[in-house]
Design an enzyme around this catalytic site. Sequence first.
Site, PDB file in Angstrom:
ATOM      1  N   HIS A 109      33.559  -4.462 -39.438  1.00  0.00           N
ATOM      2  CA  HIS A 109      33.057  -5.487 -40.355  1.00  0.00           C
ATOM      3  C   HIS A 109      32.175  -6.504 -39.628  1.00  0.00           C
ATOM      4  O   HIS A 109      31.351  -7.189 -40.255  1.00  0.00           O
ATOM      5  CB  HIS A 109      34.224  -6.208 -41.028  1.00  0.00           C
ATOM      6  CG  HIS A 109      33.964  -6.564 -42.465  1.00  0.00           C
ATOM      7  ND1 HIS A 109      32.725  -6.954 -42.931  1.00  0.00           N
ATOM      8  CD2 HIS A 109      34.781  -6.595 -43.548  1.00  0.00           C
ATOM      9  CE1 HIS A 109      32.792  -7.221 -44.216  1.00  0.00           C
ATOM     10  NE2 HIS A 109      34.022  -7.004 -44.625  1.00  0.00           N
ATOM     11  N   ALA A 110      32.312  -6.621 -38.326  1.00  0.00           N
ATOM     12  CA  ALA A 110      31.426  -7.506 -37.576  1.00  0.00           C
ATOM     13  C   ALA A 110      29.984  -7.016 -37.606  1.00  0.00           C
ATOM     14  O   ALA A 110      29.054  -7.797 -37.421  1.00  0.00           O
ATOM     15  CB  ALA A 110      31.896  -7.631 -36.121  1.00  0.00           C
TER      16      ALA A 110
END
Length: 497
Positions: free
Chosen positions: A145-146
């Site tokens: 998700h980063a």
Amino acid sequence: MSQLTSQLSSVDTVFLNAETGTTQAHIAGLAVIDPAACPGGRLTPEAAADLIATRAHLAPRPLRRRLARVPLGLDRPYWEDDPDFDPARHITEITLPAPGDDDQLARAVARLHERPLDRSRPLWEMVIVQGLAAGRAAVYVKVHHAAIDGVMAAETLAALLDLAPEPRAVPAVADAAPQRAPRRRAMVGSGLARIAAHPVASAAAVARSVPRLDDVPGVGALPGVARVARLARGALALGTGFGTGSGAGAPEAEPATAPPTPFNRPIGPSRAVAFGELPLDEVKRVGRALGGSVNDVVMALCAAALRTWLDKRGELPDEPLVAGVPISLRLTDRAGDGTDSGNQVSILSTPLATHVADPAERFAAVRADLDRMKGRFAVAGNWVRDVAGLVPAPFARSATRLALRAAPLTGLRPLNLIVSNVPGPQFPLYLCGARVLAYYPVSVVTDVSGGLNITVFSYDGTIDVGIVSCRDLVPDPSELVDHLHDALNELKDLARD
């Protein structure tokens, strides 16, 4: 090289810092495919690697990027091209034993979803699952998700998938010098400068955040917080303010408190996964008959399914659950600088009327709550970015992990669960010639957001439901899929009356 486009944002970094032994912050998708049109009737890792090698540059954040850390953690990491990038290193293959049914697939995906990504390489991996019944196969892809948010994930899918079995031609790209992170000395200098400037930036973020404190899940329900936020909004309205866009004019809403449930206890490292489909045309028909949108119907179905699940266990709260709904700031044009600066996502916190027994009254309550909370979000929805930037980079990792650990220990429940509805294409797509039959999202669970996540993705006439849970708290989420079908039948009956 522009720092703006190569350095992780404060929100990106939160997803990195949130990972612990029990929490993994990647998002994934499970595509069930018909590989009949593939050479030899089989999708191979080699074919997938060749596809990605020719199309990686089409992704909004190139799939060849890896993390470059700043010495001593003085600043947020950077993205840089992996000089040894090879898609084949990210792609593996497994085969399910006979009979290769959906329950076996769900268990295999749960095990894959438990594993962290290797941070020394680009933060994604693909697993081709062979041996499914009826000649099918599956492709599980996870990305940290980063590195990506929901909109970017959809754009990445568009880059890799085709509209016909015959893959489209993609023009070759001239070799370019690899994009590298700044030198270590430059990183340190920039990090020190940012630390020196942080009190000013933090003060501005605090000023923007105070009028929106009651929008922050969990925080808004703390004693006195709502009053402070209302006073700040009043000051803004009088022009004495805290900056612009801080929530003045947002409709007032009493902050909801998430009640205790079996899935709001400390999560463990194991996951359980379930998936299923709902007919999109029937959901639309129900929405038209009852005067709501597809999203209203989806949220009402989730409320009904959760009510049934909790009631069967004698755990149904007297008050509504609180659901977190991810919202893209790209779609609301509030990204701040108008550029691709990483994750641009926020959370809308809304009551979910699980406490209402009557289906018609429950649907009306869900719709009204969503309308009211969306009205607040339209003015005050970008609090996530400000809150994420309050802590200086050297202390952000410790602060994030402390918040995650403290939530279950203190009994603070910002949310009960995440519910997300992602619209997708209503026509068939193809991967290396294989038709995509269904696409199930598999998302994230945490101690703060709850040990249960329901994400739906509309695709080619169906609503594909992906549920992930902490296996210790919700060992069989497929029961919720059954309850969603029962809830749709209930609303269909109501729509016919």
